[in-house]
Design a protein around this motif. Structure first.
Motif, PDB file in Angstrom:
ATOM      1  N   SER A  40       0.822  -1.211   0.000  1.00  0.00           N
ATOM      2  CA  SER A  40       0.000   0.000   0.000  1.00  0.00           C
ATOM      3  C   SER A  40       0.854   1.257   0.000  1.00  0.00           C
ATOM      4  O   SER A  40       0.332   2.359  -0.009  1.00  0.00           O
ATOM      5  CB  SER A  40      -0.928  -0.017   1.218  1.00  0.00           C
ATOM      6  OG  SER A  40      -0.160  -0.004   2.417  1.00  0.00           O
ATOM      7  N   ARG A  41       2.179   1.106   0.018  1.00  0.00           N
ATOM      8  CA  ARG A  41       3.066   2.258   0.055  1.00  0.00           C
ATOM      9  C   ARG A  41       4.073   2.230  -1.087  1.00  0.00           C
ATOM     10  O   ARG A  41       5.208   2.614  -0.940  1.00  0.00           O
ATOM     11  CB  ARG A  41       3.811   2.299   1.402  1.00  0.00           C
ATOM     12  CG  ARG A  41       2.908   2.571   2.587  1.00  0.00           C
ATOM     13  CD  ARG A  41       3.678   2.706   3.893  1.00  0.00           C
ATOM     14  NE  ARG A  41       4.160   1.420   4.387  1.00  0.00           N
ATOM     15  CZ  ARG A  41       5.420   1.017   4.327  1.00  0.00           C
ATOM     16  NH1 ARG A  41       6.333   1.794   3.785  1.00  0.00           N
ATOM     17  NH2 ARG A  41       5.782  -0.167   4.799  1.00  0.00           N
ATOM     18  N   VAL A  42       3.647   1.730  -2.252  1.00  0.00           N
ATOM     19  CA  VAL A  42       4.521   1.690  -3.420  1.00  0.00           C
ATOM     20  C   VAL A  42       3.768   2.247  -4.631  1.00  0.00           C
ATOM     21  O   VAL A  42       2.531   2.330  -4.624  1.00  0.00           O
ATOM     22  CB  VAL A  42       4.993   0.250  -3.739  1.00  0.00           C
ATOM     23  CG1 VAL A  42       5.786  -0.319  -2.591  1.00  0.00           C
ATOM     24  CG2 VAL A  42       3.817  -0.644  -4.084  1.00  0.00           C
ATOM     25  N   PHE A  43       4.521   2.635  -5.633  1.00  0.00           N
ATOM     26  CA  PHE A  43       3.923   3.036  -6.906  1.00  0.00           C
ATOM     27  C   PHE A  43       4.873   2.650  -8.037  1.00  0.00           C
ATOM     28  O   PHE A  43       6.066   2.476  -7.829  1.00  0.00           O
ATOM     29  CB  PHE A  43       3.614   4.535  -6.932  1.00  0.00           C
ATOM     30  CG  PHE A  43       4.813   5.426  -7.079  1.00  0.00           C
ATOM     31  CD1 PHE A  43       5.077   6.089  -8.273  1.00  0.00           C
ATOM     32  CD2 PHE A  43       5.701   5.603  -6.010  1.00  0.00           C
ATOM     33  CE1 PHE A  43       6.182   6.913  -8.403  1.00  0.00           C
ATOM     34  CE2 PHE A  43       6.800   6.429  -6.132  1.00  0.00           C
ATOM     35  CZ  PHE A  43       7.054   7.085  -7.339  1.00  0.00           C
ATOM     36  N   SER A  44       4.313   2.491  -9.219  1.00  0.00           N
ATOM     37  CA  SER A  44       5.089   2.043 -10.384  1.00  0.00           C
ATOM     38  C   SER A  44       5.029   3.077 -11.490  1.00  0.00           C
ATOM     39  O   SER A  44       4.012   3.776 -11.666  1.00  0.00           O
ATOM     40  CB  SER A  44       4.560   0.703 -10.907  1.00  0.00           C
ATOM     41  OG  SER A  44       4.658  -0.298  -9.920  1.00  0.00           O
ATOM     42  N   VAL A  45       6.111   3.169 -12.239  1.00  0.00           N
ATOM     43  CA  VAL A  45       6.171   4.057 -13.402  1.00  0.00           C
ATOM     44  C   VAL A  45       6.813   3.288 -14.558  1.00  0.00           C
ATOM     45  O   VAL A  45       7.576   2.346 -14.355  1.00  0.00           O
ATOM     46  CB  VAL A  45       6.989   5.335 -13.123  1.00  0.00           C
ATOM     47  CG1 VAL A  45       6.257   6.262 -12.194  1.00  0.00           C
ATOM     48  CG2 VAL A  45       8.364   4.991 -12.582  1.00  0.00           C
ATOM     49  N   THR A  46       6.471   3.677 -15.765  1.00  0.00           N
ATOM     50  CA  THR A  46       7.045   3.049 -16.956  1.00  0.00           C
ATOM     51  C   THR A  46       7.809   4.084 -17.780  1.00  0.00           C
ATOM     52  O   THR A  46       7.557   5.288 -17.671  1.00  0.00           O
ATOM     53  CB  THR A  46       5.958   2.412 -17.830  1.00  0.00           C
ATOM     54  OG1 THR A  46       5.047   3.438 -18.273  1.00  0.00           O
ATOM     55  CG2 THR A  46       5.201   1.347 -17.075  1.00  0.00           C
ATOM     56  N   GLY A  47       8.709   3.597 -18.592  1.00  0.00           N
ATOM     57  CA  GLY A  47       9.459   4.460 -19.493  1.00  0.00           C
ATOM     58  C   GLY A  47       9.846   3.699 -20.745  1.00  0.00           C
ATOM     59  O   GLY A  47      10.151   2.497 -20.685  1.00  0.00           O
ATOM     60  N   ASP A  48       9.800   4.379 -21.873  1.00  0.00           N
ATOM     61  CA  ASP A  48      10.168   3.775 -23.154  1.00  0.00           C
ATOM     62  C   ASP A  48      11.412   4.456 -23.715  1.00  0.00           C
ATOM     63  O   ASP A  48      11.533   5.682 -23.660  1.00  0.00           O
ATOM     64  CB  ASP A  48       9.035   3.912 -24.181  1.00  0.00           C
ATOM     65  CG  ASP A  48       7.838   3.070 -23.817  1.00  0.00           C
ATOM     66  OD1 ASP A  48       8.049   1.955 -23.306  1.00  0.00           O
ATOM     67  OD2 ASP A  48       6.694   3.513 -24.041  1.00  0.00           O
ATOM     68  N   GLY A  49      12.300   3.650 -24.243  1.00  0.00           N
ATOM     69  CA  GLY A  49      13.474   4.177 -24.922  1.00  0.00           C
ATOM     70  C   GLY A  49      13.533   3.633 -26.335  1.00  0.00           C
ATOM     71  O   GLY A  49      13.407   2.420 -26.546  1.00  0.00           O
ATOM     72  N   LYS A  50      13.680   4.511 -27.302  1.00  0.00           N
ATOM     73  CA  LYS A  50      13.716   4.091 -28.710  1.00  0.00           C
ATOM     74  C   LYS A  50      14.986   4.611 -29.370  1.00  0.00           C
ATOM     75  O   LYS A  50      15.317   5.789 -29.264  1.00  0.00           O
ATOM     76  CB  LYS A  50      12.492   4.622 -29.463  1.00  0.00           C
ATOM     77  CG  LYS A  50      11.181   4.041 -28.993  1.00  0.00           C
ATOM     78  CD  LYS A  50      10.014   4.574 -29.820  1.00  0.00           C
ATOM     79  CE  LYS A  50       8.691   3.995 -29.340  1.00  0.00           C
ATOM     80  NZ  LYS A  50       7.547   4.503 -30.138  1.00  0.00           N
ATOM     81  N   ILE A  51      15.659   3.717 -30.035  1.00  0.00           N
ATOM     82  CA  ILE A  51      16.875   4.073 -30.762  1.00  0.00           C
ATOM     83  C   ILE A  51      16.714   3.640 -32.220  1.00  0.00           C
ATOM     84  O   ILE A  51      16.313   2.505 -32.496  1.00  0.00           O
ATOM     85  CB  ILE A  51      18.122   3.388 -30.156  1.00  0.00           C
ATOM     86  CG1 ILE A  51      18.345   3.858 -28.720  1.00  0.00           C
ATOM     87  CG2 ILE A  51      19.359   3.663 -31.006  1.00  0.00           C
ATOM     88  CD1 ILE A  51      18.682   5.316 -28.574  1.00  0.00           C
TER      89      ILE A  51
END
Length: 264
Positions: A40-51
């Protein structure tokens, strides 16, 4: 006396077992509670990298077919002479031996079949004329060779040259990146940076501080080799007064990461 000692030992063992069981219960319960609290005390994030990567290798395959008579050694000799001539030409264009591979080598017969019409005997009866069994007319050698080309300025000349020297067919030409690791590393760095920036923005907007990084996950999408020319282009290569120009284009390598942080 011995019985008293045995009784004492039995009590001690039972007590030790009970203490261990109770400790295990306390630990598991404490761990479960901590995990429940953590979730209950965490959060998630995403990220994309394109080359964007430029393919540095082209690959094509060609087939050599030799047919003639029943003398297999003679057909093999003829096929070998033709094949070696073509391979020598390919090497003369700067292609390394390790980039030339025989994919298959087949020897098979070609049969001659007889058509036997029905022969009429008498007025109302008909009986088939005995028909000879199929016989082998020729043997055929079919050999397929793949070639990797690293100098793209040589592709057109190679295609035209192997055709002129007796290649029967050329398959599709595919382009790909030989070593994708360095591009994946660059895309990964970009993806993690974007995810970290997103995490900071979320924390600032929601009014909390980011804790330690708990987990990190990754998905990558590598480009598939794509084709430029298809079957049937061999006639174009053979008749063209100017060798064809081949463009490799570009390919995207994508990395997606998921960062899971603790909320302070």
């Amino acid at each position: 006396m011995n019985n008293n000692i045995k009784n004492v030992l039995s009590v001690v063992i039972v007590l030790a077992i009970l203490i261990l069981a109770y400790s295990a219960y306390i630990y598991s319960n404490s761990f479960a509670n901590s995990q429940q609290g953590l979730s209950s005390r965490v959060f998630s994030v995403t990220g994309d990298g394109k080359i964007t990567a430029i393919p540095d290798v082209a690959k094509f395959t060609f087939a050599i077919k030799t047919q003639g008579g029943l003398d297999i050694p003679n057909i093999q000799k003829e096929n070998s002479i033709k094949t070696n001539t073509i391979i020598d030409f390919i090497k003369s264009q700067g292609v390394d031996s390790k980039d030339i591979t025989t994919q298959n080598y087949n020897i098979y017969p070609k049969y001659e079949y007889y058509s036997c019409p029905i022969t009429t005997i008498g007025i109302d009866s008909a009986t088939p004329k005995p028909c000879p069994s199929p016989k082998i007319r020729d043997y055929i050698i079919d050999q397929t060779i793949s070639v990797k080309v690293r100098d793209f300025t040589k592709i057109g000349e190679l295609l035209s040259g192997v055709t002129e020297k007796g290649v029967n067919s050329i398959s599709q030409i595919s382009f790909f990146v030989d070593d994708t690791d360095k591009y994946k590393n660059q895309a990964r760095e970009e993806a993690i940076k974007k995810a970290q920036e997103k995490a900071t923005a979320i924390a600032n907007s929601a009014g909390f501080k980011i804790g330690k990084l708990i987990t990190i996950g990754e998905n990558n999408y590598s480009p598939m080799p794509y084709d430029s020319y298809g079957m049937g282009e061999i006639a174009t290569f053979a008749k063209a007064s100017v060798t064809p120009t081949i463009e490799p284009g570009s390919q995207e390598i994508t990395i997606n990461v998921v960062l899971r942080y603790e909320i302070k």
